[in-house]
Write a protein that holds these residues in place. Sequence first.
Motif, PDB file in Angstrom:
ATOM      1  N   ARG A 180     -17.186  63.822  19.562  1.00 38.17           N
ATOM      2  CA  ARG A 180     -18.179  62.761  19.412  1.00 38.17           C
ATOM      3  C   ARG A 180     -19.181  62.755  20.549  1.00 38.17           C
ATOM      4  O   ARG A 180     -18.856  63.072  21.693  1.00 38.17           O
ATOM      5  CB  ARG A 180     -17.479  61.405  19.336  1.00 38.17           C
ATOM      6  CG  ARG A 180     -16.528  61.299  18.176  1.00 38.17           C
ATOM      7  CD  ARG A 180     -15.800  59.970  18.092  1.00 38.17           C
ATOM      8  NE  ARG A 180     -14.685  60.064  17.164  1.00 38.17           N
ATOM      9  CZ  ARG A 180     -14.795  59.999  15.841  1.00 38.17           C
ATOM     10  NH1 ARG A 180     -15.982  59.831  15.300  1.00 38.17           N
ATOM     11  NH2 ARG A 180     -13.732  60.100  15.072  1.00 38.17           N
ATOM     12  N   CYS A 181     -20.386  62.362  20.206  1.00 35.29           N
ATOM     13  CA  CYS A 181     -21.492  62.356  21.164  1.00 35.29           C
ATOM     14  C   CYS A 181     -22.353  61.125  20.884  1.00 35.29           C
ATOM     15  O   CYS A 181     -22.559  60.763  19.717  1.00 35.29           O
ATOM     16  CB  CYS A 181     -22.309  63.639  20.992  1.00 35.29           C
ATOM     17  SG  CYS A 181     -23.899  63.676  21.856  1.00 35.29           S
ATOM     18  N   VAL A 182     -22.842  60.536  21.949  1.00 35.93           N
ATOM     19  CA  VAL A 182     -23.873  59.510  21.811  1.00 35.93           C
ATOM     20  C   VAL A 182     -25.109  60.031  22.532  1.00 35.93           C
ATOM     21  O   VAL A 182     -25.150  60.089  23.759  1.00 35.93           O
ATOM     22  CB  VAL A 182     -23.444  58.156  22.404  1.00 35.93           C
ATOM     23  CG1 VAL A 182     -24.566  57.126  22.253  1.00 35.93           C
ATOM     24  CG2 VAL A 182     -22.180  57.654  21.715  1.00 35.93           C
ATOM     25  N   PRO A 183     -26.112  60.477  21.770  1.00 36.12           N
ATOM     26  CA  PRO A 183     -27.330  60.997  22.402  1.00 36.12           C
ATOM     27  C   PRO A 183     -28.136  59.878  23.067  1.00 36.12           C
ATOM     28  O   PRO A 183     -27.841  58.696  22.895  1.00 36.12           O
ATOM     29  CB  PRO A 183     -28.105  61.595  21.218  1.00 36.12           C
ATOM     30  CG  PRO A 183     -27.129  61.690  20.093  1.00 36.12           C
ATOM     31  CD  PRO A 183     -26.143  60.586  20.319  1.00 36.12           C
ATOM     32  N   ILE A 184     -29.153  60.279  23.805  1.00 30.50           N
ATOM     33  CA  ILE A 184     -30.066  59.301  24.403  1.00 30.50           C
ATOM     34  C   ILE A 184     -30.801  58.588  23.270  1.00 30.50           C
ATOM     35  O   ILE A 184     -31.258  59.226  22.304  1.00 30.50           O
ATOM     36  CB  ILE A 184     -31.027  60.000  25.378  1.00 30.50           C
ATOM     37  CG1 ILE A 184     -30.212  60.525  26.571  1.00 30.50           C
ATOM     38  CG2 ILE A 184     -32.128  59.056  25.849  1.00 30.50           C
ATOM     39  CD1 ILE A 184     -30.976  61.389  27.535  1.00 30.50           C
ATOM     40  N   SER A 185     -30.925  57.279  23.386  1.00 31.63           N
ATOM     41  CA  SER A 185     -31.227  56.441  22.229  1.00 31.63           C
ATOM     42  C   SER A 185     -32.567  56.721  21.557  1.00 31.63           C
ATOM     43  O   SER A 185     -32.670  56.615  20.353  1.00 31.63           O
ATOM     44  CB  SER A 185     -31.156  54.972  22.622  1.00 31.63           C
ATOM     45  OG  SER A 185     -32.131  54.683  23.610  1.00 31.63           O
ATOM     46  N   ASN A 186     -33.589  57.099  22.258  1.00 32.77           N
ATOM     47  CA  ASN A 186     -34.885  57.306  21.595  1.00 32.77           C
ATOM     48  C   ASN A 186     -35.147  58.772  21.265  1.00 32.77           C
ATOM     49  O   ASN A 186     -36.257  59.132  20.864  1.00 32.77           O
ATOM     50  CB  ASN A 186     -36.019  56.739  22.461  1.00 32.77           C
ATOM     51  CG  ASN A 186     -36.097  57.436  23.801  1.00 32.77           C
ATOM     52  OD1 ASN A 186     -35.122  58.018  24.269  1.00 32.77           O
ATOM     53  ND2 ASN A 186     -37.261  57.404  24.430  1.00 32.77           N
ATOM     54  N   HIS A 187     -34.138  59.614  21.426  1.00 31.92           N
ATOM     55  CA  HIS A 187     -34.312  61.035  21.137  1.00 31.92           C
ATOM     56  C   HIS A 187     -34.170  61.311  19.644  1.00 31.92           C
ATOM     57  O   HIS A 187     -33.484  60.599  18.930  1.00 31.92           O
ATOM     58  CB  HIS A 187     -33.306  61.865  21.933  1.00 31.92           C
ATOM     59  CG  HIS A 187     -33.700  62.004  23.367  1.00 31.92           C
ATOM     60  ND1 HIS A 187     -32.980  62.775  24.258  1.00 31.92           N
ATOM     61  CD2 HIS A 187     -34.735  61.512  24.075  1.00 31.92           C
ATOM     62  CE1 HIS A 187     -33.563  62.728  25.438  1.00 31.92           C
ATOM     63  NE2 HIS A 187     -34.623  61.969  25.346  1.00 31.92           N
ATOM     64  N   LEU A 188     -34.854  62.365  19.217  1.00 27.17           N
ATOM     65  CA  LEU A 188     -34.910  62.676  17.794  1.00 27.17           C
ATOM     66  C   LEU A 188     -34.187  63.961  17.415  1.00 27.17           C
ATOM     67  O   LEU A 188     -33.889  64.188  16.249  1.00 27.17           O
ATOM     68  CB  LEU A 188     -36.374  62.790  17.357  1.00 27.17           C
ATOM     69  CG  LEU A 188     -37.247  61.559  17.603  1.00 27.17           C
ATOM     70  CD1 LEU A 188     -38.680  61.862  17.207  1.00 27.17           C
ATOM     71  CD2 LEU A 188     -36.711  60.358  16.815  1.00 27.17           C
TER      72      LEU A 188
ATOM     73  N   GLU B 246     -22.591  65.537  11.760  1.00 29.31           N
ATOM     74  CA  GLU B 246     -22.922  64.309  11.051  1.00 29.31           C
ATOM     75  C   GLU B 246     -23.488  63.298  12.031  1.00 29.31           C
ATOM     76  O   GLU B 246     -23.100  63.281  13.198  1.00 29.31           O
ATOM     77  CB  GLU B 246     -21.646  63.746  10.402  1.00 29.31           C
ATOM     78  CG  GLU B 246     -21.887  62.690   9.364  1.00 29.31           C
ATOM     79  CD  GLU B 246     -20.604  62.223   8.706  1.00 29.31           C
ATOM     80  OE1 GLU B 246     -20.660  61.830   7.537  1.00 29.31           O
ATOM     81  OE2 GLU B 246     -19.550  62.235   9.368  1.00 29.31           O
ATOM     82  N   ARG B 247     -24.388  62.480  11.531  1.00 26.91           N
ATOM     83  CA  ARG B 247     -24.858  61.345  12.317  1.00 26.91           C
ATOM     84  C   ARG B 247     -24.479  60.114  11.486  1.00 26.91           C
ATOM     85  O   ARG B 247     -25.255  59.646  10.661  1.00 26.91           O
ATOM     86  CB  ARG B 247     -26.352  61.437  12.540  1.00 26.91           C
ATOM     87  CG  ARG B 247     -26.917  60.385  13.465  1.00 26.91           C
ATOM     88  CD  ARG B 247     -28.157  60.894  14.153  1.00 26.91           C
ATOM     89  NE  ARG B 247     -28.949  59.824  14.755  1.00 26.91           N
ATOM     90  CZ  ARG B 247     -28.730  59.329  15.960  1.00 26.91           C
ATOM     91  NH1 ARG B 247     -27.722  59.766  16.691  1.00 26.91           N
ATOM     92  NH2 ARG B 247     -29.528  58.397  16.450  1.00 26.91           N
ATOM     93  N   PRO B 248     -23.259  59.643  11.666  1.00 28.04           N
ATOM     94  CA  PRO B 248     -22.722  58.616  10.769  1.00 28.04           C
ATOM     95  C   PRO B 248     -23.392  57.255  10.904  1.00 28.04           C
ATOM     96  O   PRO B 248     -23.330  56.446   9.975  1.00 28.04           O
ATOM     97  CB  PRO B 248     -21.245  58.539  11.171  1.00 28.04           C
ATOM     98  CG  PRO B 248     -21.206  59.031  12.581  1.00 28.04           C
ATOM     99  CD  PRO B 248     -22.282  60.061  12.696  1.00 28.04           C
ATOM    100  N   ASP B 249     -24.022  57.011  12.039  1.00 30.76           N
ATOM    101  CA  ASP B 249     -24.717  55.744  12.242  1.00 30.76           C
ATOM    102  C   ASP B 249     -25.900  56.015  13.154  1.00 30.76           C
ATOM    103  O   ASP B 249     -26.251  57.168  13.395  1.00 30.76           O
ATOM    104  CB  ASP B 249     -23.758  54.694  12.835  1.00 30.76           C
ATOM    105  CG  ASP B 249     -23.050  55.207  14.074  1.00 30.76           C
ATOM    106  OD1 ASP B 249     -21.842  55.022  14.198  1.00 30.76           O
ATOM    107  OD2 ASP B 249     -23.729  55.822  14.936  1.00 30.76           O
ATOM    108  N   GLY B 250     -26.519  54.960  13.658  1.00 27.17           N
ATOM    109  CA  GLY B 250     -27.728  55.162  14.452  1.00 27.17           C
ATOM    110  C   GLY B 250     -27.520  55.659  15.850  1.00 27.17           C
ATOM    111  O   GLY B 250     -28.483  55.938  16.555  1.00 27.17           O
TER     112      GLY B 250
END
Lengths: 116, 113
Positions: free
Chosen positions: A22-30, A68-72
């Motif tokens: 699992r990963c949480v990218p930087i929030s405004n990155h695309l 997968e990007r299961p959520d935001g």
Amino acid sequence: EPEVTQTPSHQVTQMGQEVILRCVPISNHLYFYWYRQILGQKVEFLVSFYNNEISEKSEIFDDQFSVERPDGSNFTLKIRSTKLEDSAMYFCASSDTTSGRPDTQYFGPGTRLTVL
Amino acid sequence: GESVGLHLPTLSVQEGDNSIINCAYSNSASDYFIWYKQESGKGPQFIIDIRSNMDKRQGQRVTVLLNKTVKHLSLQIAATQPGDSAVYFCAENIPYNFNKFYFGSGTKLNVKP
């Protein structure tokens, strides 16, 4: 300063088992990426993800892998049936865009996957 | 089987000296390059980047030089410190494959106090 986070830091699994990193990218990155690094070897590209779909993948990224990007906020890498040779550090990265091109990639601290 | 580790070129410098780390990239079409620093057990850390419309870019204590003619990048670190000890590698990006970055094998920098 915003950063990419990854969980778990270390995952031990039996050969043939499924794992999800699992990963949480930087929030405004695309743009989102997974890389792997086998011990003592160079960083290898696995897959990039943009606009909710895979945009590039390497020959390493076969049918055993999925993203997968299961959520935001989360970005996951699943390995369906792990093999011994999947043992490596797996890095997630994310980037913003400059004029439609990916910008600097920022890496997470990695998940060490050990397949027994 | 057991994987064979990659033998990294090593650069040893004295603290306070300047370091120059080199990278030869593979694709003449690459137009965006990044230098990363990787400390043991950690993820790659961005240092500096450069686009192909430039041949030099400076940051804090670091300078990247790009020679497109010979497909060569260098990273110069001024007044090298023990905390600079790490593996350094470059990554390149190609316009028509712009979601994929190709990483070099790296150079290990040892800074002697």
